[in-house]
Scaffold this motif. Structure first.
Motif, PDB file in Angstrom:
ATOM      1  N   GLN A   1       0.845  -1.189   0.000  1.00 20.69           N
ATOM      2  CA  GLN A   1       0.000   0.000   0.000  1.00 20.69           C
ATOM      3  C   GLN A   1       0.885   1.245   0.000  1.00 20.69           C
ATOM      4  OE1 GLN A   1      -1.811  -1.652   3.729  1.00 20.69           O
ATOM      5  NE2 GLN A   1      -3.562  -0.513   3.003  1.00 20.69           N
ATOM      6  N   PHE A   2       0.343   2.357  -0.500  1.00 24.09           N
ATOM      7  CA  PHE A   2       1.034   3.644  -0.442  1.00 24.09           C
ATOM      8  C   PHE A   2       0.515   4.361   0.803  1.00 24.09           C
ATOM      9  CE2 PHE A   2       2.332   7.606  -3.084  1.00 24.09           C
ATOM     10  CZ  PHE A   2       3.634   7.480  -2.662  1.00 24.09           C
ATOM     11  N   ARG A   3       1.408   4.605   1.757  1.00 26.45           N
ATOM     12  CA  ARG A   3       0.979   5.163   3.037  1.00 26.45           C
ATOM     13  C   ARG A   3       1.646   6.500   3.337  1.00 26.45           C
ATOM     14  NH1 ARG A   3       0.444   0.319   7.493  1.00 26.45           N
ATOM     15  NH2 ARG A   3      -1.233  -0.841   6.460  1.00 26.45           N
ATOM     16  N   SER A   4       1.013   7.248   4.229  1.00 25.80           N
ATOM     17  CA  SER A   4       1.567   8.540   4.637  1.00 25.80           C
ATOM     18  C   SER A   4       1.545   8.655   6.153  1.00 25.80           C
ATOM     19  CB  SER A   4       0.743   9.685   4.035  1.00 25.80           C
ATOM     20  OG  SER A   4      -0.512   9.788   4.698  1.00 25.80           O
ATOM     21  N   TYR A   5       2.456   9.460   6.674  1.00 32.27           N
ATOM     22  CA  TYR A   5       2.337   9.874   8.076  1.00 32.27           C
ATOM     23  C   TYR A   5       2.947  11.261   8.210  1.00 32.27           C
ATOM     24  CZ  TYR A   5       7.283   8.813   9.146  1.00 32.27           C
ATOM     25  OH  TYR A   5       8.658   8.800   9.173  1.00 32.27           O
ATOM     26  N   ASN A   6       2.544  11.967   9.248  1.00 32.54           N
ATOM     27  CA  ASN A   6       3.044  13.320   9.483  1.00 32.54           C
ATOM     28  C   ASN A   6       4.252  13.283  10.402  1.00 32.54           C
ATOM     29  OD1 ASN A   6       1.578  15.366   8.080  1.00 32.54           O
ATOM     30  ND2 ASN A   6      -0.224  14.804   9.277  1.00 32.54           N
ATOM     31  N   ARG A   7       5.366  13.797   9.911  1.00 30.45           N
ATOM     32  CA  ARG A   7       6.565  13.891  10.752  1.00 30.45           C
ATOM     33  C   ARG A   7       6.763  15.354  11.130  1.00 30.45           C
ATOM     34  NH1 ARG A   7      11.370  11.428   7.932  1.00 30.45           N
ATOM     35  NH2 ARG A   7      11.695  13.468   6.981  1.00 30.45           N
ATOM     36  N   HIS A   8       6.940  15.586  12.412  1.00 24.19           N
ATOM     37  CA  HIS A   8       7.070  16.967  12.876  1.00 24.19           C
ATOM     38  C   HIS A   8       8.516  17.433  12.707  1.00 24.19           C
ATOM     39  CE1 HIS A   8       5.424  20.426  14.896  1.00 24.19           C
ATOM     40  NE2 HIS A   8       6.505  20.489  15.654  1.00 24.19           N
TER      41      HIS A   8
ATOM     42  N   LYS B   1       6.735  22.520  11.914  1.00 26.25           N
ATOM     43  CA  LYS B   1       5.530  22.171  11.152  1.00 26.25           C
ATOM     44  C   LYS B   1       5.577  20.685  10.789  1.00 26.25           C
ATOM     45  CE  LYS B   1       7.118  23.438   6.480  1.00 26.25           C
ATOM     46  NZ  LYS B   1       8.547  23.631   6.726  1.00 26.25           N
ATOM     47  N   ASN B   2       4.444  20.171  10.352  1.00 23.19           N
ATOM     48  CA  ASN B   2       4.367  18.761   9.982  1.00 23.19           C
ATOM     49  C   ASN B   2       4.717  18.557   8.514  1.00 23.19           C
ATOM     50  OD1 ASN B   2       3.632  17.689  12.455  1.00 23.19           O
ATOM     51  ND2 ASN B   2       1.475  18.130  12.154  1.00 23.19           N
ATOM     52  N   LYS B   3       5.471  17.511   8.247  1.00 25.74           N
ATOM     53  CA  LYS B   3       5.830  17.169   6.870  1.00 25.74           C
ATOM     54  C   LYS B   3       5.171  15.828   6.539  1.00 25.74           C
ATOM     55  CE  LYS B   3       9.907  16.531   3.912  1.00 25.74           C
ATOM     56  NZ  LYS B   3       9.529  15.316   3.211  1.00 25.74           N
ATOM     57  N   LEU B   4       4.513  15.768   5.384  1.00 28.93           N
ATOM     58  CA  LEU B   4       3.872  14.527   4.954  1.00 28.93           C
ATOM     59  C   LEU B   4       4.937  13.597   4.377  1.00 28.93           C
ATOM     60  CD1 LEU B   4       0.932  13.378   4.680  1.00 28.93           C
ATOM     61  CD2 LEU B   4       1.035  14.063   2.286  1.00 28.93           C
TER      62      LEU B   4
ATOM     63  N   ASP C   1      -4.708   7.655   4.890  1.00 28.32           N
ATOM     64  CA  ASP C   1      -3.467   8.069   4.237  1.00 28.32           C
ATOM     65  C   ASP C   1      -3.805   9.216   3.294  1.00 28.32           C
ATOM     66  OD1 ASP C   1      -1.450   6.052   5.161  1.00 28.32           O
ATOM     67  OD2 ASP C   1      -2.962   4.696   4.364  1.00 28.32           O
ATOM     68  N   TYR C   2      -2.926  10.224   3.273  1.00 28.84           N
ATOM     69  CA  TYR C   2      -3.147  11.403   2.431  1.00 28.84           C
ATOM     70  C   TYR C   2      -2.142  11.357   1.281  1.00 28.84           C
ATOM     71  CZ  TYR C   2      -6.181  12.792   6.168  1.00 28.84           C
ATOM     72  OH  TYR C   2      -7.193  12.799   7.080  1.00 28.84           O
ATOM     73  N   ILE C   3      -2.670  11.132   0.071  1.00 28.32           N
ATOM     74  CA  ILE C   3      -1.805  10.844  -1.074  1.00 28.32           C
ATOM     75  C   ILE C   3      -1.925  11.957  -2.116  1.00 28.32           C
ATOM     76  CG2 ILE C   3      -1.210   9.138  -2.820  1.00 28.32           C
ATOM     77  CD1 ILE C   3      -1.084   7.969   0.024  1.00 28.32           C
TER      78      ILE C   3
END
Length: 209
Positions: A74-81, A85-88, A148-150
């Motif tokens: 799967q293509f997944r996303s997470y927010n890294r701080h 600010k948060n980076k996708l 997930d935000y793609i």
């Protein structure tokens, strides 16, 4: 890939491992590691795609550089701080890995299917040469209330079609994952080379819920 849970987010990539495994994080005692896979495009260029792998799927201490794999996932996303600010952060989450001797030239080495919801107003624009582009951000639901935000990019006729999509609309896309280098301006004097990942859309349609 018949698992009902993941029908709305399916990825198959085939390519060459070009890095070592780097520890990412641990969940309930299971370690997850990142590795880069180089996938050839038809146009002679390459995409370097980050792959997230569980230590239960593969011996992460091994050296696999130069070896060819087929990955289902799967293509997944997470927010890294970072930097206030948060980076996708995007990666392919591996469910199955198979080692192969080579990747056939005619095989479709990079395919993705997503079924999700438009979560941001589409951005439609034209390049200086008149090529039409539309950027979409698709929220693809995962079990247990996660999404997930793609980022997806459409061209030409697809871009014109996508430019009229409304936030909240359900949309299916087919395409491939691409990596794209760009320069991030950190200050007046300082530029940093970064890589963005997105889905290059070959086909899309609206789904009536």
């Amino acid at each position: 890939m018949t698992d009902k849970v993941i029908e709305n987010n399916q990825v198959v990539i085939m390519g060459e491992i070009v890095s070592d495994f780097i520890f990412s994080h641990e969940i309930f005692g299971e370690g997850f590691y990142m590795v880069d896979v180089r996938v050839e495009r038809l146009s002679e260029s390459m995409d370097n795609i980050p792959l997230m792998v569980s230590e239960r799927l593969i011996d992460v201490d091994g050296d696999y550089k130069g070896m060819y794999i087929i990955v289902n996932g799967q293509f997944r996303s997470y927010n890294r701080h970072e930097e206030r600010k948060n980076k996708l952060v995007l990666s392919v989450f591996a469910r199955e890995i198979e080692f192969v001797d080579e990747i056939g030239e005619s095989t479709k080495s990079n395919q993705i299917y997503l079924d999700g919801y438009i979560c941001k107003e589409p951005i439609y624009r034209k390049t200086p040469l008149g090529r039409e582009i539309a950027d979409l951000l698709l929220a693809v639901n995962r079990p247990y209330g996660k999404s997930d935000y793609i980022p997806c990019i459409c061209w030409g006729r697809n871009a014109r079609f996508a430019s009229g999509f409304e936030v909240g609309a359900r949309c299916a896309v087919w395409g491939r994952i691409q990596s794209r280098e760009y320069m991030k301006k950190l200050s007046e004097e300082q530029l940093e080379r970064r890589v963005a990942y997105e889905v290059s859309v070959s086909k899309l349609e609206l789904i009536e819920d």
